[in-house]
Design a protein around this motif. Structure first.
Motif, mmCIF file in Angstrom:
data_model
loop_
_atom_site.group_PDB
_atom_site.id
_atom_site.type_symbol
_atom_site.label_atom_id
_atom_site.label_comp_id
_atom_site.label_asym_id
_atom_site.label_seq_id
_atom_site.Cartn_x
_atom_site.Cartn_y
_atom_site.Cartn_z
ATOM 1 N N SER A 14 0.825 -1.198 0.000
ATOM 2 C CA SER A 14 0.000 0.000 0.000
ATOM 3 C C SER A 14 0.864 1.255 0.000
ATOM 4 O O SER A 14 0.572 2.236 -0.683
ATOM 5 N N TYR A 15 1.958 1.215 0.765
ATOM 6 C CA TYR A 15 2.835 2.380 0.841
ATOM 7 C C TYR A 15 3.523 2.636 -0.491
ATOM 8 O O TYR A 15 3.669 3.782 -0.918
ATOM 9 N N CYS A 16 3.970 1.567 -1.152
ATOM 10 C CA CYS A 16 4.615 1.733 -2.457
ATOM 11 C C CYS A 16 3.648 2.364 -3.443
ATOM 12 O O CYS A 16 4.024 3.244 -4.223
ATOM 13 N N GLN A 17 2.378 1.919 -3.398
ATOM 14 C CA GLN A 17 1.369 2.505 -4.277
ATOM 15 C C GLN A 17 1.160 3.976 -3.914
ATOM 16 O O GLN A 17 1.081 4.833 -4.789
ATOM 17 N N TYR A 18 1.092 4.236 -2.606
ATOM 18 C CA TYR A 18 0.837 5.589 -2.121
ATOM 19 C C TYR A 18 1.926 6.560 -2.566
ATOM 20 O O TYR A 18 1.654 7.628 -3.093
ATOM 21 N N ARG A 19 3.203 6.160 -2.367
ATOM 22 C CA ARG A 19 4.259 7.124 -2.640
ATOM 23 C C ARG A 19 4.571 7.238 -4.120
ATOM 24 O O ARG A 19 5.316 8.111 -4.531
ATOM 25 N N ALA A 20 3.987 6.336 -4.923
ATOM 26 C CA ALA A 20 4.211 6.444 -6.361
ATOM 27 C C ALA A 20 3.205 7.392 -7.013
ATOM 28 O O ALA A 20 3.298 7.675 -8.198
ATOM 29 N N LYS A 21 2.243 7.869 -6.200
ATOM 30 C CA LYS A 21 1.273 8.817 -6.762
ATOM 31 C C LYS A 21 1.659 10.207 -6.299
ATOM 32 O O LYS A 21 1.182 10.700 -5.287
ATOM 33 N N LEU A 22 2.540 10.840 -7.041
ATOM 34 C CA LEU A 22 3.099 12.094 -6.552
ATOM 35 C C LEU A 22 2.328 13.326 -6.987
ATOM 36 O O LEU A 22 2.464 14.391 -6.402
ATOM 37 N N LYS A 23 1.490 13.150 -8.034
ATOM 38 C CA LYS A 23 0.917 14.334 -8.689
ATOM 39 C C LYS A 23 0.186 15.279 -7.753
ATOM 40 O O LYS A 23 0.342 16.480 -7.836
ATOM 41 N N ASN A 24 -0.676 14.724 -6.893
ATOM 42 C CA ASN A 24 -1.520 15.613 -6.098
ATOM 43 C C ASN A 24 -1.093 15.715 -4.664
ATOM 44 O O ASN A 24 -1.885 16.035 -3.792
ATOM 45 N N LYS A 25 0.177 15.440 -4.407
ATOM 46 C CA LYS A 25 0.613 15.458 -3.022
ATOM 47 C C LYS A 25 0.853 16.890 -2.556
ATOM 48 O O LYS A 25 1.370 17.733 -3.293
ATOM 49 N N THR A 26 0.503 17.136 -1.303
ATOM 50 C CA THR A 26 0.765 18.451 -0.724
ATOM 51 C C THR A 26 2.240 18.554 -0.377
ATOM 52 O O THR A 26 2.951 17.548 -0.280
ATOM 53 N N GLU A 27 2.688 19.778 -0.129
ATOM 54 C CA GLU A 27 4.089 19.982 0.244
ATOM 55 C C GLU A 27 4.393 19.247 1.544
ATOM 56 O O GLU A 27 5.488 18.677 1.714
ATOM 57 N N GLU A 28 3.395 19.236 2.433
ATOM 58 C CA GLU A 28 3.574 18.560 3.726
ATOM 59 C C GLU A 28 3.837 17.072 3.527
ATOM 60 O O GLU A 28 4.718 16.477 4.140
#
Lengths: 512, 228
Positions: free
Chosen positions: A145-159
């Motif tokens: 789940s984490y690998c999937q999560y961190r591979a989606k960078l487009k809409n991530k906030t600066e935080e």
């Protein structure tokens, strides 16, 4: 552990107070703690599977349980109990809510502490196998789940990006693999299984439990970690190494892995999938068939279980993969009647399409593979400079591409099959005419069939998966009639043991 | 002192792969090992998969020439599926580089037994492939293997195309295998040569053992307590 922000709680009328411990939870943890101290595995299991889920349904459908800090006073502040409680706490958040990025990292820290304690060999509890399996299963799931999560960078906030930068060790692929491997090694599970073959251990008979006052935790975590390693390697695309980790377990027999349904399904699903990618279609079909038959017979007993949905999902995925295997390697006799009926109901049309090997077939292969395959991951750390993209689909796209390429290479084999079914001998010239290709091309197709239908096993031996076989004498193709194989030996062995069991049961009966 | 250090390196690589494979520090050792495999005509799939996994985790450290060498060695291991096993671990962008595209095409031709196209492509890429000794012989062995699965008797022309030999070279090849591998040569109806390949269970179905009904020793031991 830091206190949770108000925004990390789910909605609901009552604001979530992480430190409020309702009476029922107090009772629950006090009881659970006592049962663990007294090593009452049966009671622990009842509380773990039953009470925990009932309380969750009643009070924590949309909010987390009270924090470990809040319940600690009721369990003497026991460090290990708190680690176990926290593991369940995070698992609940993943299952019912959405973990915040911070929670993901904290869960990793908790696993590190928990496994650290176990690896030090200082744990002397006995826990139900279900719980220990869930721990390993969840560990791998959260990694995925984490690998999937961190591979989606487009809409991530600066935080969020900052968190990824600061905690780059969290769910690091080396860390995950090293923990799993350490559990396998430290538990000596491979040696235990070896010695069991010589009758020097009672591991399987005792279902992994220790009846001499010791602990089953390290042993069972080691055992389940082998399955965990198979799973992680499948997610990375390294099927061969994944299968190597399963070598110490004899999958043709019942074993400890079959006693917890989650571990049974996970093992066979990943084993079958790895074999599919290794072109060992026969092996894949056999294992999927056995598993699907088992689920057909016994799923009613698991209807109330929290894993029921997962069981059904994996069931459907395996039918899809079985359909794929049978289209590439039509070995209908390897499939049980009941499974076959279910398969036809679900995929009859699609299987017909796949066996036609045209462009439409490719679409169907794509669809079923995509549905049945695991959620592949990209293990490398994200590159956090601009431009930020989503690359969580890359790993999946690669595996799909390779699979479809393989399917394409086997495209012309269906044509061969249909003619070989009708003729017992046919000249190369004639067959080439029927297939509308020149002779040289036909010869290459014949050789391709032979190559694709014979896989190499781990020892380098050639094994045939061919349903229809033939040989060529100069310019004539001779088709070989397939002999149905009857497995008498296996059948007799099973019946002998079964009757022996029955006889000893009968002997125990005393007539008053 | 130097000899000790040298022994330590080769002993360590296989051991490391078995004992501590998820360790980025062994990357350099594994790369050296690939070069060693090439120069001394050895091969270790497990060590190479281990290296490819490390590259997967740290793409900045990937070395294209090393990957190319791994892939060529994998090609030489056919009919084993090593080439695709390696490709599963190599990202799509890397696979689309020229030299890898060529290798993938070569693999495709071999997988579909298109030997003429294969050897033509090899001729266009000599520099890439000649750097790995033993390539020619390895592919010839694969070709012979596929022919042995398929044919009891194979026409000379088909064999010639498969192993890319003609005339004298082909005659010498045939002589060698007649003397050492149980081959025989017959005259076909059209007066050309027919090579008779040694019988095996794949080209002679009567030799196929009904292996599926054999019971392993371990399973039989389970009923010993019952029998006693």
């Amino acid at each position: 552990m830091a206190a949770y922000d108000a925004d990390s709680s789910a909605g609901g009328d009552l604001a979530y107070d992480p430190n409020f411990v309702p009476d029922s939870v107090k009772t629950f943890v006090v009881h659970l703690y006592r049962q663990i101290r007294d090593k009452n595995v049966y009671e622990i299991h009842q509380m773990y599977e039953g009470s925990f889920n009932r309380l969750t349904d009643r009070m924590f459908r949309e909010s987390p349980w009270p924090t470990a800090e809040a319940v600690a006073p009721y369990v003497d502040g026991d460090h290990v109990f708190c680690l176990l409680y926290r593991e369940m706490w995070f698992r609940h958040v993943y299952a019912r809510l959405t973990p915040t990025p911070k929670q993901r990292v904290e869960s990793w820290d908790n696993y590190c502490s928990l496994f650290g304690v176990v690896l030090h060999g200082v744990v002397n509890m006995q826990l139900p196998n279900q719980w220990l399996w869930d721990m390993v299963d969840e560990f791998v799931y959260q990694f995925q789940s984490y690998c999937q999560y961190r591979a989606k960078l487009k809409n991530k906030t600066e935080e969020e990006l900052q968190l990824l930068r600061n905690f780059d060790q969290a769910w690091n692929v080396y860390g995950v693999l090293n923990y799993l491997q350490a559990l396998v090694e430290k538990s000596n599970i491979i040696q235990i299984l070896e010695r069991e073959k010589e009758g020097l251990e009672q591991f399987t008979v005792d279902n992994g439990y220790d009846y001499q006052g010791g602990s089953n935790v390290l042993k069972m975590l080691g055992y389940y970690s082998m399955i965990g390693l198979l799973r992680v390697h499948c997610l990375l695309g390294d099927y061969r190494t994944g299968l190597k980790y399963m070598a110490p377990i004899d999958l043709s027999q019942q074993g400890v892995y079959t006693n917890v349904i989650g571990s049974h399904i996970s093992t066979i699903y990943h084993y079958g999938f790895a074999n599919l990618m290794l072109r060992r279609y026969g092996d894949a079909i056999r294992e999927f068939n056995k598993m699907l038959l088992y689920i057909l017979k016994y799923k009613q007993y698991h209807q109330k279980s929290p894993q029921y949905d997962q069981i059904l999902k994996k069931n459907e995925q395996m039918y899809a993969l079985l359909a794929v295997c049978l289209s590439l390697c039509p070995q209908q006799k390897l499939v049980d009647e009941n499974v076959s009926t279910q398969l036809k109901e679900k995929y009859n049309d699609k299987m017909t399409k796949m066996q036609r090997y045209d462009d439409e077939a490719s679409t169907v292969y794509d669809e079923l593979f995509s549905y049945g395959c695991p959620k592949f991951i990209t293990p490398s750390a994200p590159v956090l400079d601009e431009p930020l993209t989503n690359y969580n689909q890359e790993a999946y796209r690669l595996q799909l591409k390779m699979f479809l390429f393989e399917v394409k290479q086997q495209q012309l084999l269906a044509g061969i099959r249909s003619f070989l079914k009708i003729y017992s001998t046919i000249t190369v010239t004639k067959l080439a005419q029927f297939m509308d290709v020149d002779e040289a091309t036909l010869r290459t197709i014949l050789m391709t069939y032979k190559h694709k239908m014979h896989s190499t096993d781990n020892d380098g031996k050639i094994v045939s998966n061919a349903d229809i076989d033939f040989y060529v004498d100069d310019d004539t193709v001779h088709v070989v009639e397939a002999k149905p194989t009857k497995r008498f030996g296996d059948y007799f062995l099973r019946q002998i043991l079964k009757f022996e069991e029955m006889i000893s049961e009968l002997e125990k009966v005393q007539l008053d | 002192m130097a000899k000790e250090a040298q022994q330590q390196v080769s002993y360590t690589v296989e051991e490391l792969v078995a004992v501590n494979p998820y360790n980025p520090d062994i990357l350099a050792d594994l790369e050296n090992y690939v070069n060693e495999q090439v120069s001394s005509q050895k091969y270790s799939l497990d060590a190479n998969l281990c290296l490819l996994r490390l590259y997967q985790c740290e793409p900045e450290r990937m070395s294209p020439p090393i990957v190319a060498r791994i892939l060529i060695k994998a090609l030489m291991a056919m009919p084993a599926q090593d080439f695709s096993l390696c490709l599963f671990l190599i990202p799509e962008q890397v696979q689309s580089e020229e030299q890898f595209k060529t290798l993938i095409v070569l693999s495709h031709y071999l997988e579909t037994a298109r030997f003429r196209l294969f050897w033509d492509e090899v001729a266009k890429n000599r520099s890439l492939l000649e750097s790995v000794p033993g390539f020619q012989q390895a592919i010839e062995a694969y070709a012979v293997h596929v022919l042995s699965l398929t044919y009891q008797k194979v026409p000379r022309a088909v064999l010639a195309e498969a192993i890319n030999k003609e005339g004298l070279a082909l005659d010498q090849f045939l002589e060698y295998h007649v003397a050492n591998s149980g081959w025989a040569i017959e005259k076909s109806q059209g007066h050309s040569q027919l090579i008779v390949l040694p019988p095996n269970e794949f080209n002679h179905p009567e030799l196929k053992k009904n292996a599926s009904d054999s019971v392993s020793y371990e399973h039989v031991t389970r009923i010993f307590p019952v029998l006693s």
